[in-house]
Scaffold this motif. Structure first.
Motif, mmCIF file in Angstrom:
data_model
loop_
_atom_site.group_PDB
_atom_site.id
_atom_site.type_symbol
_atom_site.label_atom_id
_atom_site.label_comp_id
_atom_site.label_asym_id
_atom_site.label_seq_id
_atom_site.Cartn_x
_atom_site.Cartn_y
_atom_site.Cartn_z
ATOM 1 N N GLN A 79 0.820 -1.212 0.000
ATOM 2 C CA GLN A 79 0.000 0.000 0.000
ATOM 3 C C GLN A 79 0.855 1.263 0.000
ATOM 4 O O GLN A 79 2.047 1.221 0.290
ATOM 5 C CB GLN A 79 -0.991 -0.003 1.169
ATOM 6 N N ASN A 80 0.203 2.391 -0.343
ATOM 7 C CA ASN A 80 0.815 3.735 -0.311
ATOM 8 C C ASN A 80 2.016 3.891 -1.244
ATOM 9 O O ASN A 80 2.994 4.539 -0.880
ATOM 10 C CB ASN A 80 1.237 4.114 1.125
ATOM 11 N N VAL A 81 1.961 3.294 -2.441
ATOM 12 C CA VAL A 81 3.094 3.394 -3.371
ATOM 13 C C VAL A 81 2.640 4.074 -4.662
ATOM 14 O O VAL A 81 1.584 3.759 -5.200
ATOM 15 C CB VAL A 81 3.668 1.992 -3.707
ATOM 16 N N LYS A 82 3.480 5.013 -5.140
ATOM 17 C CA LYS A 82 3.206 5.677 -6.420
ATOM 18 C C LYS A 82 4.190 5.123 -7.441
ATOM 19 O O LYS A 82 5.404 5.147 -7.213
ATOM 20 C CB LYS A 82 3.421 7.177 -6.231
ATOM 21 N N ILE A 83 3.667 4.595 -8.527
ATOM 22 C CA ILE A 83 4.530 4.024 -9.570
ATOM 23 C C ILE A 83 4.284 4.773 -10.874
ATOM 24 O O ILE A 83 3.132 4.984 -11.273
ATOM 25 C CB ILE A 83 4.244 2.514 -9.747
ATOM 26 N N ARG A 84 5.403 5.184 -11.524
ATOM 27 C CA ARG A 84 5.294 5.899 -12.806
ATOM 28 C C ARG A 84 5.926 5.054 -13.900
ATOM 29 O O ARG A 84 7.063 4.593 -13.753
ATOM 30 C CB ARG A 84 6.031 7.241 -12.719
ATOM 31 N N LEU A 85 5.188 4.861 -14.973
ATOM 32 C CA LEU A 85 5.736 4.172 -16.146
ATOM 33 C C LEU A 85 6.394 5.253 -17.002
ATOM 34 O O LEU A 85 5.705 6.143 -17.509
ATOM 35 C CB LEU A 85 4.591 3.494 -16.908
ATOM 36 N N VAL A 86 7.748 5.205 -17.150
ATOM 37 C CA VAL A 86 8.433 6.326 -17.822
ATOM 38 C C VAL A 86 8.861 5.996 -19.253
ATOM 39 O O VAL A 86 9.063 6.890 -20.065
ATOM 40 C CB VAL A 86 9.643 6.825 -16.996
ATOM 41 N N ASP A 87 9.035 4.705 -19.569
ATOM 42 C CA ASP A 87 9.410 4.351 -20.939
ATOM 43 C C ASP A 87 9.040 2.893 -21.194
ATOM 44 O O ASP A 87 9.005 2.078 -20.262
ATOM 45 C CB ASP A 87 10.925 4.549 -21.141
ATOM 46 N N VAL A 88 8.764 2.559 -22.448
ATOM 47 C CA VAL A 88 8.396 1.193 -22.819
ATOM 48 C C VAL A 88 8.984 0.882 -24.184
ATOM 49 O O VAL A 88 8.986 1.740 -25.077
ATOM 50 C CB VAL A 88 6.851 1.051 -22.915
ATOM 51 N N LYS A 89 9.519 -0.327 -24.344
ATOM 52 C CA LYS A 89 9.932 -0.787 -25.676
ATOM 53 C C LYS A 89 9.132 -2.056 -25.964
ATOM 54 O O LYS A 89 9.213 -3.022 -25.211
ATOM 55 C CB LYS A 89 11.439 -1.094 -25.688
ATOM 56 N N LEU A 90 8.333 -2.026 -27.028
ATOM 57 C CA LEU A 90 7.454 -3.157 -27.334
ATOM 58 C C LEU A 90 7.804 -3.789 -28.681
ATOM 59 O O LEU A 90 8.192 -3.085 -29.626
ATOM 60 C CB LEU A 90 5.994 -2.694 -27.378
ATOM 61 N N HIS A 91 7.651 -5.084 -28.798
ATOM 62 C CA HIS A 91 7.861 -5.795 -30.076
ATOM 63 C C HIS A 91 6.697 -5.458 -31.002
ATOM 64 O O HIS A 91 5.553 -5.378 -30.562
ATOM 65 C CB HIS A 91 7.921 -7.311 -29.814
ATOM 66 N N GLU A 92 6.991 -5.241 -32.305
ATOM 67 C CA GLU A 92 5.899 -4.827 -33.194
ATOM 68 C C GLU A 92 4.902 -5.941 -33.484
ATOM 69 O O GLU A 92 3.761 -5.695 -33.839
ATOM 70 C CB GLU A 92 6.447 -4.254 -34.507
ATOM 71 N N ASP A 93 5.330 -7.202 -33.287
ATOM 72 C CA ASP A 93 4.448 -8.321 -33.586
ATOM 73 C C ASP A 93 3.588 -8.646 -32.347
ATOM 74 O O ASP A 93 4.120 -8.951 -31.285
ATOM 75 C CB ASP A 93 5.300 -9.535 -33.989
ATOM 76 N N ALA A 94 2.270 -8.600 -32.491
ATOM 77 C CA ALA A 94 1.360 -8.807 -31.347
ATOM 78 C C ALA A 94 1.602 -10.140 -30.651
ATOM 79 O O ALA A 94 1.428 -10.265 -29.440
ATOM 80 C CB ALA A 94 -0.085 -8.722 -31.815
ATOM 81 N N ILE A 95 2.016 -11.159 -31.386
ATOM 82 C CA ILE A 95 2.246 -12.486 -30.798
ATOM 83 C C ILE A 95 3.324 -12.422 -29.728
ATOM 84 O O ILE A 95 3.268 -13.113 -28.713
ATOM 85 C CB ILE A 95 2.644 -13.492 -31.912
ATOM 86 N N HIS A 96 4.329 -11.547 -29.949
ATOM 87 C CA HIS A 96 5.463 -11.479 -29.012
ATOM 88 C C HIS A 96 5.246 -10.508 -27.857
ATOM 89 O O HIS A 96 6.142 -10.265 -27.072
ATOM 90 C CB HIS A 96 6.742 -11.094 -29.776
ATOM 91 N N ARG A 97 4.063 -9.914 -27.793
ATOM 92 C CA ARG A 97 3.798 -9.031 -26.642
ATOM 93 C C ARG A 97 2.449 -9.373 -26.007
ATOM 94 O O ARG A 97 1.663 -8.521 -25.629
ATOM 95 C CB ARG A 97 3.872 -7.552 -27.036
#
Length: 731
Positions: free
Chosen positions: A581-599
């Motif tokens: 509890q009481n935690v703030k999490i920020r998503l600052v960057d993401v690298k995703l595979h372009e193929d939907a199967i791999h993500r």
């Protein structure tokens, strides 16, 4: 039988006249006399015989309640009272006073418009009196005061007539001070309690007499007569000339609002995010029986013959057998009512139809849980969530004694969770462990006993254990989480949430139910910067998740999986697999595979879950333990023993108040140290202590004990005893 039938007929006639209805709750600290008062009101209304009133505890219909002499479940009853030549329908809920069952009080307060607050003349206001008053005022419920056990003041404390009136005045002042502190606006608008106006009554529920200043004018019974009769032990004369039910119910009819008046004030409080200009808004404000049905479920019980019975307050519309209703927030399935009725104590009386402004008991609402908003419309803004003041702090593991009962046990546990929302039921399919978390030792004892008694499942339970929480003490990040196939990467930053923000989430001032603009303004007001305020994606318990990324391809369609991984990690932190509890999490960057199967889920969820758990460890993951405020009242010569009881349990004493020859010691101690407290206090003070406890939130476990406590929890849960490192999660 004829007397009862006549009563039911009178009740059903009045149900369609909202100006003649009063919905009231009886609230107080434990043992201040709520159930005894309810008994006498019922006797006065002709529902039970006067000889047994006060001793019968008719509202405590459960055998467990009778054996222990305390109220465990709120129970509803409808009765008729005659005042000024007219009949009034009183729908009354008798609520529990024990701190472990505070959830019942919160739920009852949503259903009623007025509350009779009981205070023991000798003990005065106690911690639970404050809690129940706060619950009432938060729900917009108007209080009147009944000072009980006045005979004890005279006969046990031997006060004289003057001193008696001074003491009674002090009780009124103290309750007024509480009301003013909790809701100054209401206090100024006529909610101040005043004996001269008739919003305060004095008496003895046990001996069935009461007085109030307006009734004195009618009956001619003065304070002097009360004093003389109590001194002479002649309670019968008082009960004849100034009967309790007349005095209290006259006060209720005169000073507590009817649904027409109350709903105009209450609907904006309990339906804050609804639009009052809509059809349903207008019909709730006007308590209109012709409008769409809007029902708030406040209680669910199981009837062996009829199945699930949902009790709740009907704010608009009319319910009939066969009515088709929808439960908001679930699949839009029709729930058809099979029975419509009202409660008379333990019995349910069926009625043809039930109008707005009443408390209904219906069967056939299969999708409803406690707190559900139910309507004849498919879409409706829901009522505010019910906010409970304490959280579950103790857990027991439950298993079936006979293997053949296992499937039945799972069904029963789900039922238990539905009946009582203050119970957390955790059914772990993988380990086969079934956990029940409750408010305290007594709460758990009663739930487990009922599983055996009412549901017919023999169970074995472990001794209760304490519920901990995990949180972080510093910042960390960006932490990189990689998916198992190495094609997707997520970068997260961690920091603790400030206390004031946590409080706002608990109070519902910041929530995902708010419209986007309102939510952004609330975050800016709480001190978040502009970018963060518009990037909040989710709130889980008291944790927040912000998406600070810009223009990342495919992130929109992957976000649900990211949140799934985040929620899984929060459900069991890395340190001891306890809730975070009481935690703030920020998503600052993401690298995703372009193929939907791999993500897909198998890649994204483990990557985020690992990053969150690793990041929590890097940000100084620590344990929080539940605390309770303890108040012990003892004679002066036992003061040392009382303070030693608190201090010997890692507690601290922060206040001592002396009144006459008694002293009240107020302190705080961890729940983990309070097992067996009741027995120890009794023996240390020769049984002369009176005490009460109240939930006081979570506090950090002392650093010197942390490792030991974590090891113990991990061992109990069958985890590796060694505390994990961030690297274990960030492969």
């Amino acid at each position: 039988m004829t007397r009862r039938r006549k009563m039911v007929e009178r009740v059903t006639t009045l149900m369609s006249q909202p100006e003649h209805i009063r919905n009231i709750g009886i609230v107080a600290h434990i043992d201040h006399g709520k159930t005894t008062l309810s008994d006498n009101l019922l006797a006065g209304a002709g529902m039970i015989s006067e000889e047994i009133a006060g001793k019968a505890c008719w509202m405590d219909s459960d055998e467990e309640e009778q054996a222990r002499g305390i109220t465990i479940d709120s129970s509803n009853v409808s009765m008729v009272h005659e005042y000024g030549g007219e009949e009034f329908l009183i729908n009354m809920i008798d609520t529990p006073g024990h701190v472990d069952f505070g959830g019942d009080v919160t739920r009852a307060m949503r259903a009623v418009d007025g509350a009779v607050v009981l205070v023991d003349a000798v003990e005065g206001t106690m911690p639970q009196t404050e809690t129940v008053l706060r619950q009432a005022l938060k729900e917009g419920v108007r209080p009147v005061l009944f000072v009980n056990k006045v005979d004890r003041l005279i006969n046990e404390l031997q006060v004289d007539e003057m001193e008696m009136q001074i003491r009674l005045g002090k009780v009124i002042d103290k309750v007024n001070k509480l009301i003013k502190g909790m809701n100054e606006e209401a206090y100024k608008n006529g909610w101040k309690l005043d004996a001269a106006e008739g919003t305060v009554a004095f008496g003895s529920a046990l001996y069935n007499w009461a007085i109030s200043i307006p009734y004195m004018k009618k009956s001619g019974v003065s304070f002097k007569d009360v004093y003389d009769c109590c001194k002479a032990g002649d309670m019968k004369t008082l009960a004849k000339s100034s009967p309790l039910c007349q005095v209290v119910l006259d006060m209720v009819v005169n000073h507590l609002p009817d649904p027409l008046d109350a709903q105009k004030r209450r609907v904006p409080i309990i339906w804050q995010h609804g639009d009052q200009s809509t059809t349903e808004g207008q019909s709730m404000l006007n308590c209109d029986p012709e409008g769409p049905a809007c029902l708030m479920v406040t209680d669910i019980s199981f009837d062996p013959h009829a199945g699930e019975v949902a009790t709740g307050r009907l704010f608009s519309g009319t319910l009939r057998r066969g009515s088709e209703l929808y439960v908001m927030g679930t699949a839009k399935r029709v729930n058809r009512l099979t029975q419509v009725g009202i409660f008379m104590g333990a019995e349910r009386i069926e009625v043809e139809s039930l109008n707005a402004g009443n408390i209904a008991a219906v069967t056939g609402l299969k999708d409803a849980i406690v707190g559900s908003t139910v309507s004849t419309m498919m879409e409706m803004q829901t009522f505010e969530d019910l906010k409970h003041y304490s959280e579950p702090v103790m857990t027991v593991a439950v298993e079936a004694k006979n293997m053949k009962d296992l499937p039945k046990l799972v069904t029963v546990l789900r039922q238990v969770g539905k009946e009582d929302p203050t119970v957390l039921v955790n059914i772990n399919e993988e380990t086969g462990e079934h956990l029940i978390s409750g408010m305290g030792e007594l709460h758990l004892e009663i739930i487990t006993h009922r599983i055996h008694r009412d549901k017919g499942v023999e169970i074995v339970t472990t001794p209760p254990i304490v519920v901990y929480r995990e949180t972080i003490t510093s910042t960390a990040g960006p932490v990189e989480g990689k998916s198992p196939n190495r094609h997707n990467r997520f970068y997260l930053e961690f920091e603790p949430l400030p206390d004031d923000v946590v409080q706002k989430i608990k109070d519902g001032d910041i929530s995902m139910n708010l419209p986007a603009l309102e939510r952004r303004d609330a975050l800016l007001e709480a001190g978040f910067d502009k970018d963060e305020a518009k990037s909040l994606v989710a709130i889980e318990a008291t944790n927040m998740f912000f998406d600070m990324t810009k223009g990342i391809q495919y992130l929109n369609e992957t976000m649900e999986l990211v949140l799934e991984g985040w929620r899984e990690a929060l459900a069991g932190g890395p340190l001891a697999d306890e809730q975070v509890q009481n935690v703030k999490i920020r998503l600052v960057d993401v690298k995703l595979h372009e193929d939907a199967i791999h993500r897909g889920p198998a890649q994204v969820i483990p990557a985020v879950r690992g990053a969150v758990k690793g990041g929590l460890l890097m940000a100084g993951d620590s344990l929080l333990e539940p605390m309770q405020i303890i108040q012990i009242t003892v004679p002066q010569d036992h003061m040392g023993a009382a303070t030693a009881q608190i201090q010997g349990r890692r507690g601290q004493v922060f206040d001592m108040k002396s009144e006459g020859d008694t002293i009240t010691v107020v302190g705080k101690a961890p729940v983990a140290e309070l097992f067996g407290f009741a027995g120890d206090v009794r023996s240390a003070t020769e049984g002369r202590a009176m005490w009460s406890t109240e939930f006081a939130g979570f506090e950090t476990v002392p650093a010197g004990m942390l490792k030991e406590v974590v090891k113990e929890i991990r061992k109990r849960k069958g985890l590796k005893e060694q505390i994990p490192e961030p690297a274990d999660y960030l492969a």
